[in-house]
Design a protein around this motif. Sequence first.
Motif, mmCIF file in Angstrom:
data_model
loop_
_atom_site.group_PDB
_atom_site.id
_atom_site.type_symbol
_atom_site.label_atom_id
_atom_site.label_comp_id
_atom_site.label_asym_id
_atom_site.label_seq_id
_atom_site.Cartn_x
_atom_site.Cartn_y
_atom_site.Cartn_z
ATOM 1 N N GLU A 1 -8.701 55.442 -23.008
ATOM 2 C CA GLU A 1 -8.034 54.711 -21.691
ATOM 3 C C GLU A 1 -9.134 54.044 -20.799
ATOM 4 O O GLU A 1 -9.146 53.171 -20.249
ATOM 5 C CB GLU A 1 -7.132 55.335 -21.147
ATOM 6 N N ILE B 1 -10.705 50.577 -21.017
ATOM 7 C CA ILE B 1 -10.040 49.175 -20.417
ATOM 8 C C ILE B 1 -11.133 48.647 -19.546
ATOM 9 O O ILE B 1 -11.914 49.235 -18.814
ATOM 10 C CB ILE B 1 -8.859 49.648 -19.508
ATOM 11 N N ASP C 1 -8.637 48.618 -9.682
ATOM 12 C CA ASP C 1 -8.097 49.923 -10.313
ATOM 13 C C ASP C 1 -6.811 49.942 -10.474
ATOM 14 O O ASP C 1 -6.197 50.447 -11.633
ATOM 15 C CB ASP C 1 -8.698 51.036 -9.505
ATOM 16 N N PRO C 2 -5.897 49.521 -9.474
ATOM 17 C CA PRO C 2 -4.394 49.532 -9.749
ATOM 18 C C PRO C 2 -3.895 48.491 -10.832
ATOM 19 O O PRO C 2 -2.935 48.970 -11.435
ATOM 20 C CB PRO C 2 -3.756 49.025 -8.148
ATOM 21 N N ARG D 1 -5.857 47.993 -13.503
ATOM 22 C CA ARG D 1 -6.185 48.812 -14.747
ATOM 23 C C ARG D 1 -5.451 49.900 -15.011
ATOM 24 O O ARG D 1 -5.013 50.399 -16.262
ATOM 25 C CB ARG D 1 -7.736 49.422 -14.336
ATOM 26 N N GLU D 2 -4.844 50.432 -13.807
ATOM 27 C CA GLU D 2 -3.751 51.610 -14.026
ATOM 28 C C GLU D 2 -2.715 51.057 -14.746
ATOM 29 O O GLU D 2 -1.942 51.725 -15.405
ATOM 30 C CB GLU D 2 -3.688 52.251 -12.541
ATOM 31 N N ALA D 3 -2.219 50.133 -14.213
ATOM 32 C CA ALA D 3 -0.838 49.361 -14.939
ATOM 33 C C ALA D 3 -1.212 48.780 -16.272
ATOM 34 O O ALA D 3 -0.510 49.115 -16.985
ATOM 35 C CB ALA D 3 -0.405 48.205 -13.924
ATOM 36 N N TYR D 4 -2.262 48.581 -16.530
ATOM 37 C CA TYR D 4 -2.912 48.119 -17.932
ATOM 38 C C TYR D 4 -2.668 49.232 -18.755
ATOM 39 O O TYR D 4 -2.497 49.027 -19.904
ATOM 40 C CB TYR D 4 -4.270 47.425 -17.894
ATOM 41 N N SER D 5 -2.864 50.395 -18.240
ATOM 42 C CA SER D 5 -3.018 51.571 -18.982
ATOM 43 C C SER D 5 -1.509 51.990 -19.474
ATOM 44 O O SER D 5 -1.475 52.727 -20.575
ATOM 45 C CB SER D 5 -3.631 52.783 -18.361
ATOM 46 N N MET D 6 -0.615 51.085 -19.193
ATOM 47 C CA MET D 6 0.776 51.379 -19.900
ATOM 48 C C MET D 6 0.759 50.911 -21.255
ATOM 49 O O MET D 6 1.415 51.590 -22.097
ATOM 50 C CB MET D 6 1.734 50.414 -19.179
ATOM 51 N N TYR D 7 -0.546 49.984 -21.737
ATOM 52 C CA TYR D 7 -0.219 49.636 -23.128
ATOM 53 C C TYR D 7 -1.590 49.378 -23.455
ATOM 54 O O TYR D 7 -1.949 49.062 -24.810
ATOM 55 C CB TYR D 7 0.603 48.691 -23.270
ATOM 56 N N ARG D 8 -2.600 49.606 -22.656
ATOM 57 C CA ARG D 8 -4.058 49.013 -22.887
ATOM 58 C C ARG D 8 -4.819 50.204 -22.987
ATOM 59 O O ARG D 8 -4.598 51.061 -22.488
ATOM 60 C CB ARG D 8 -4.855 48.019 -22.088
ATOM 61 N N PRO D 9 -6.009 50.217 -23.679
ATOM 62 C CA PRO D 9 -6.476 49.281 -24.650
ATOM 63 C C PRO D 9 -5.664 49.064 -25.870
ATOM 64 O O PRO D 9 -5.054 50.376 -26.017
ATOM 65 C CB PRO D 9 -7.802 49.890 -25.230
#
Lengths: 455, 455
Positions: free
Chosen positions: B12, B15, B70-71, B73-81
Motif C-alpha cells: 500500500e 501507491i 494524502d487523503p 492516497r488514503e481513499a485510493y487504498s480502498m483498492y490501490r495499488p
Amino acid sequence: MGMQQTKFILPEDRIPRAWYNIAADLPTPPPPPLHPGTGQPIGPADLAPLFPMALIGQEVSAEREIEIPDPVREAYSMYRPSPLYRAHRLERALGTSARIYYKYEGVSPAGSHKPNTAIPQAWYNQQEGVKRLSTETGAGQWGTALSLAGAIFGLEVKVYMVRASYDQKPYRRNLMEVYGASVVASPSPDTNYGRSVLAEHPDSPGSLGMAISEAVEDAATRDDTKYALGSVLNHVLLHQTVIGLEAMEQMEMAGDEPDILVACTGGGSNFAGLTFPFLGRKLRGEADYRIIAVEPEAAPSLTRGVYRYDFGDTGQMTPLVKMHTLGHDFIPEPIHAGGLRYHGMSPLVSLVKELGLIEAQAVHQRKTFESGVRFARAEGILPAPEPTHAISVVIDEALKANAEGTSPVILFNLCGHGHFDLAAYARYLSGDLVDYEFPADQVRVALEGLEGLPV
Amino acid sequence: MGMQQTKFILPEDRIPRAWYNIAADLPTPPPPPLHPGTGQPIGPADLAPLFPMALIGQEVSAEREIEIPDPVREAYSMYRPSPLYRAHRLERALGTSARIYYKYEGVSPAGSHKPNTAIPQAWYNQQEGVKRLSTETGAGQWGTALSLAGAIFGLEVKVYMVRASYDQKPYRRNLMEVYGASVVASPSPDTNYGRSVLAEHPDSPGSLGMAISEAVEDAATRDDTKYALGSVLNHVLLHQTVIGLEAMEQMEMAGDEPDILVACTGGGSNFAGLTFPFLGRKLRGEADYRIIAVEPEAAPSLTRGVYRYDFGDTGQMTPLVKMHTLGHDFIPEPIHAGGLRYHGMSPLVSLVKELGLIEAQAVHQRKTFESGVRFARAEGILPAPEPTHAISVVIDEALKANAEGTSPVILFNLCGHGHFDLAAYARYLSGDLVDYEFPADQVRVALEGLEGLPV
C-alpha cells in the motif's frame, strides 16, 4: 507517510499449503452419514457413484492437515491470497471503539468464496478421469464457481438452477454460460425426478432441495459424470479453511488478535471457512474467541431447527446426515439471500453448535440490507445479501462495545460482492422489501416428515 | 514450490505519491481550449463556475509531477495499488510465444478505473467548499465512480444518465443510489436544455453529448454545485496515470519490459492512464514502445475523425477543444461498449496521435465479445465490453508473434469487469449481436456542422 494501513495482503507464495481439518481436534467425532435404506453408516463404495475417491477420503479423514496440490494452488493464484481489510471508514461512520476487520472473498472471478472448493473438486475429478460434473445452484454463486472451475480444468458442467432464480437472475445464468456450462431450469425435463415434479406441478418454482435431487440423479445415472456440492459436506468445509488460515497470518501482520469472529451461514461452508482454523486453536486451548454464526429469520436451522438425522434434498436421494434441520420438505420464503435458503446445516457446524463452541443468531432481511447500504457507503464494496447478515451483527457488536466502553477486535468474512443483487437493493431502497416471520406451522409439518428416520 | 507467479502486487505504501503530467515532455504544447463566443483562449475565470481552482490549475500545468494529497492516497487504498497479472492461462490457450500482462482496474468498488479521478475530483471540490457535484453518465461506470467518491467525502451527487442506459441498465443506476446519489434520465425536465429537447422529442433516448449539456447547465446555474467530467480533460488523464506508474514498477517486479502497450479508448482517460507514463519515457528517449489505441468501428474518432476544434457536448455549452472528432452532432450506434460511444477524443490523446507517437485501430463489437469470452474462459475475469476491444488486438498481436517467430512482451489495461454487461454477453452467445458499419453519411453531415468554427 502517516497513512493508516487499509489492506493486509500476503504474497502469492503464502497461499496455504494445506487445508485445516477440524475433525482432528473435535472432542467427539461427527456422527456418520447413514444409508437411507439400511440405516447403517455408509462406506466409500456407497459414495463412489457420486464423488471421486480423493474427495471421499477427505470426507472421512481425521488428519489435521491435508496437502493442497500445486495445480490447485496455481488456480487459487487467480485471486488468492485474498485481501484482509481494516474497516477504518466503517469504524469512523459508526463512531465505534471496536476495531473491525474483514476478509474479502469477492475478489474471486466468480465473485464469492465458492471457487475455493469448486477448484479442488474439479481438479480431483479430472485426475480420476471424470469428464463431466453435475450440480445444482440456487442464487447462482455456486453454479458460477463450478462453471469457472470446469473451464479451468476442461470439464463439462451441467447446472440445475432453481427455476425461480433461473427466471429472475438471468445474468448469473449468462455468466455460467460464458464459462461454457450448460444451465437448465429445475425442475427440468432432463431427469426422472424433475419430470415427476413437473407432471404434478408444471409451474413449480423449484427449490434447492429439488435441484440437488436432479443433479444427484444425473451423476448417479451417467458413467462419465460425478456430482459436486457447494456446501454442507466435510470436504467442502475443509477446502474453505484457506480463508481462515490466511486471515490468521494477516491478523498477525495487522498486529491484532480477534476477540469476536462473525460469519453468515446457509449450508455452513463460508462460516466454517473463516472460523474453523480459529476454532481449532480454541479446541487446542491456544486461544479463546466468541464465534457467531448468523442466519436468516426465514431459514433459521441453527437457532430454531432440531438436531437429528435428515436428508440433504427434497427427493430423499442423499444419505442421511445428522444436522440442525427444519425438515427436508421445508421451503424457505423467497428472501434475497438465496445462498442462505436451505432447510439444513452442515453436520460439522451443527456439531460445534451442539457442543456449545459457537453462538448463533437469526436476523431479518430489511435489517441486513440496511447494514449493507451502510457498509457500502463507508467501505465502497457492495456486499452480497448473504454477508450483510454478518455485517448487521458486526454493527450490533460494535455499537454494544461503545455502550459498554470496551474495544473488541471483530473479524468477519465478506464472502461475496452484490453486483448481481442490485434488484434486491433497489427493492430495499424503495421500501418494497418485506420481512418474513418464522413459519412455525410449516416447520412443524416438515419436522413431522422426519418420523421414522434414525435420530 | 515451482509455481509460476500470476499476480504482481505492490504494498500500500507504493501507491504513487505524484501523478505524471505528459505536458512536461511533449515536443509541442497542446492547443488551448477556446471560448465558443470569442474564439479566444479561455482562462481560469471562464472555467471557475464549473471546476474548483485546484483542478483548473492542473488542467494547464506544465509540471512533470503533481503531488497526490494524502487523503486521496488514503481513499485510493480502498483498492490501490491494483494488481498486475501475467496471463499464463491465456498464453497457453493461444499457444503463443508472446508474454502477456494486464493491469486490472476492475478491483475498484465501482468496478472500473474511473474512481482514480473521481476521488481526487471530489476531494479538491470538498476542500474548496463545494457541497454538490453534477455529472453525466452513459453506460454508468463514471456515474458510479463519482457517486462512490461523493459518499467518501460527503458531497451530494446528481447524475444525468442517458435515457437509453437509464431504462436498459437499472442495476448501474441502483448502485449509484446505494451510494446515495440522485439519478435522473437525460434529457430531463430538470434543466432548460433538457426541457428544450423534450419539447421537440418527448421520447428522445438521449446521448452522452446531451447529458453533458444538462450537467454543465446544472453546475453553471447553482452556486453550491460544480461539474465533474470522467474523461477527455487534461486533469482527468493526469489522475489516471497512477495506472501506468504502478504498472512500470510491477513490470520491474516481473523482470520484463513491455514491447507493446494496448488500451481501449473512448474519451481517452483509460488509454492515457496506462500509456502516458511509458510514453513519457519514449519522449525522453529512455525507452521505445509500440503503443496501440483501440476504438470501436461504430465511433472511430482517432481512425476516421478529423483533427480540429469542436464542442465536447451536443448543446454547444463546453469550450471548444482541438481533438479528433466525428462532429458534436454525431450519435454513435448503440454498441454495448457504452464507455466508447463518444464523438470526440481527448485533446492530449489526439495530439500524440497527430504527432505519430501512437497507433490506432478500430474493431467491430462481435470480434470484441468473442475475445472477451476467450479471455474469461482462460483467465476467469469477465471483462467489460470496453476492454474487450484491447483484448482483441492483444490476441491478434500474440498470434502474429507466433507466425513471425517473435516473443514480444504485451501489456494491456483491463479497465473494468463486465458484471453489469451480461445481457450483452448473452446476446453475443445467442448470435443476436450485430456489427455496425461506419456511418460515413452521418459523419459527413455532422462534420459539416463544424463549418465556421476555428480550426
